[in-house]
Design a protein around this motif. Sequence first.
Motif, PDB file in Angstrom:
ATOM      1  N   VAL A   1      81.890  35.792  50.074  1.00 20.88           N
ATOM      2  CA  VAL A   1      81.614  36.672  51.196  1.00 20.88           C
ATOM      3  C   VAL A   1      82.668  36.400  52.251  1.00 20.88           C
ATOM      4  O   VAL A   1      82.942  35.246  52.579  1.00 20.88           O
ATOM      5  N   GLY A   2      83.263  37.468  52.827  1.00 25.98           N
ATOM      6  CA  GLY A   2      84.357  37.272  53.767  1.00 25.98           C
ATOM      7  C   GLY A   2      85.518  36.586  53.077  1.00 25.98           C
ATOM      8  O   GLY A   2      86.057  35.604  53.558  1.00 25.98           O
ATOM      9  N   ARG A   3      85.903  37.120  51.923  1.00 27.93           N
ATOM     10  CA  ARG A   3      86.870  36.451  51.058  1.00 27.93           C
ATOM     11  C   ARG A   3      88.189  36.172  51.788  1.00 27.93           C
ATOM     12  O   ARG A   3      88.702  36.989  52.523  1.00 27.93           O
ATOM     13  N   CYS A   4      88.698  34.960  51.572  1.00 24.76           N
ATOM     14  CA  CYS A   4      90.003  34.592  52.088  1.00 24.76           C
ATOM     15  C   CYS A   4      90.551  33.478  51.211  1.00 24.76           C
ATOM     16  O   CYS A   4      89.885  33.000  50.306  1.00 24.76           O
ATOM     17  N   GLU A   5      91.759  33.081  51.479  1.00 25.63           N
ATOM     18  CA  GLU A   5      92.371  32.031  50.673  1.00 25.63           C
ATOM     19  C   GLU A   5      91.751  30.675  50.987  1.00 25.63           C
ATOM     20  O   GLU A   5      91.224  30.446  52.069  1.00 25.63           O
ATOM     21  N   GLY A   6      91.827  29.776  50.017  1.00 22.93           N
ATOM     22  CA  GLY A   6      91.366  28.414  50.247  1.00 22.93           C
ATOM     23  C   GLY A   6      89.919  28.206  49.871  1.00 22.93           C
ATOM     24  O   GLY A   6      89.238  29.088  49.347  1.00 22.93           O
ATOM     25  N   GLU A   7      89.466  26.987  50.146  1.00 18.76           N
ATOM     26  CA  GLU A   7      88.101  26.610  49.813  1.00 18.76           C
ATOM     27  C   GLU A   7      87.106  27.298  50.749  1.00 18.76           C
ATOM     28  O   GLU A   7      87.412  27.549  51.917  1.00 18.76           O
ATOM     29  N   PRO A   8      85.896  27.617  50.254  1.00 17.12           N
ATOM     30  CA  PRO A   8      84.880  28.197  51.133  1.00 17.12           C
ATOM     31  C   PRO A   8      84.444  27.199  52.197  1.00 17.12           C
ATOM     32  O   PRO A   8      84.465  25.985  51.976  1.00 17.12           O
ATOM     33  N   SER A   9      84.063  27.704  53.359  1.00 22.41           N
ATOM     34  CA  SER A   9      83.599  26.833  54.432  1.00 22.41           C
ATOM     35  C   SER A   9      82.173  26.358  54.182  1.00 22.41           C
ATOM     36  O   SER A   9      81.783  25.279  54.631  1.00 22.41           O
ATOM     37  N   THR A  10      81.404  27.179  53.478  1.00 20.78           N
ATOM     38  CA  THR A  10      80.000  26.848  53.218  1.00 20.78           C
ATOM     39  C   THR A  10      79.628  27.297  51.812  1.00 20.78           C
ATOM     40  O   THR A  10      80.047  28.368  51.364  1.00 20.78           O
ATOM     41  N   VAL A  11      78.838  26.484  51.125  1.00 19.24           N
ATOM     42  CA  VAL A  11      78.251  26.874  49.839  1.00 19.24           C
ATOM     43  C   VAL A  11      76.740  26.705  49.969  1.00 19.24           C
ATOM     44  O   VAL A  11      76.258  25.632  50.341  1.00 19.24           O
ATOM     45  N   VAL A  12      76.016  27.787  49.705  1.00 20.56           N
ATOM     46  CA  VAL A  12      74.566  27.791  49.872  1.00 20.56           C
ATOM     47  C   VAL A  12      73.904  28.320  48.602  1.00 20.56           C
ATOM     48  O   VAL A  12      74.360  29.318  48.030  1.00 20.56           O
ATOM     49  N   LEU A  13      72.860  27.652  48.161  1.00 22.43           N
ATOM     50  CA  LEU A  13      72.010  28.198  47.111  1.00 22.43           C
ATOM     51  C   LEU A  13      70.945  29.041  47.791  1.00 22.43           C
ATOM     52  O   LEU A  13      70.142  28.531  48.584  1.00 22.43           O
TER      53      LEU A  13
END
Length: 305
Positions: A100-112
């Motif tokens: 969501v809000g795709r951009c380069e690099g690692e995601p800022s948050t990962v949520v189940l």
Amino acid sequence: MDLVGEALMTMRAGPAVSRRAALHGPWGLRVAGGPGLGFHVVLQGSAWLIPPDGENPTELRNGDVVVVRNGSGYGLADDPDSPLPDVAVLELPDDDAVAVGRCEGEPSTVVLCGSFALHHARPHPLIAGLPEAMHLPARAGVDQRLRSVVDLLGAELDGEQPGTSAAIPALLDLLLLYSVRTWYDRQADRGARGWAAALRDPAVSRALFQLQRSPARPWTVAGLAGVAGLSRPAFARRFTDLVGQPPLTYLTWWRMTLAGRMLRADDSTLATVAARVGYTSEFAFSKAFRRAFGVSPGSYRRTAS
């Protein structure tokens, strides 16, 4: 089965659904209202849980668990001021991560993210008594069993292993059980009354356990007082004070709730269902069922199927 487990099993309307969301900032999601309970486990980073009115958002950090009553909907975002486009867990792509809000690099948050479907016509008091948002922060010394479930979920989601498809639904069931148990334990530690105190009270919890385990027995208040180890008047007062209704009123409610579940679950005859919940007369059972549900058992079964 214990009180909490029995209540949850009776309320469940199907398996949990879940998706892992990899979120790149800035991001936001608005989850629509509906029956059941939503849940979120922060596996990486942080997020904000935003109530429907936008007031008093709650910060969620790595390892936190939040269970939300879906009725009014709510938001989840990287910041309380981020836009909240509508999303439904069931509509997310069926893969291991959603960007969501795709951009380069690692995601800022990962949520189940996910939800538990519940039968909402006759909610068990243990479920009805939950707050709109049940936040269980990891930093506050969350129950070790709940902490272990969160860790196991993270490990299963990090890589496909043999049996992962079976492990995740089982872990989600444990997540709900331990979340509800932990919340009520904390309420009891703070001196809360009601069901939090009833679960801790040895006399009342023994009586409740017997009622839920053996609903077909011809219980009397005196018989339940004997189970609880109290005099009849003392038991009746304590049970009513903590549970919110007299013992035999609760017994009738529980019998009818179980009967509704049985009518939804299979094609057992009405006589069989009646006997399983303590009625020797099909007529008496049908009369009690109609008084509780507003329809006959047969009509209820046809509507629920």
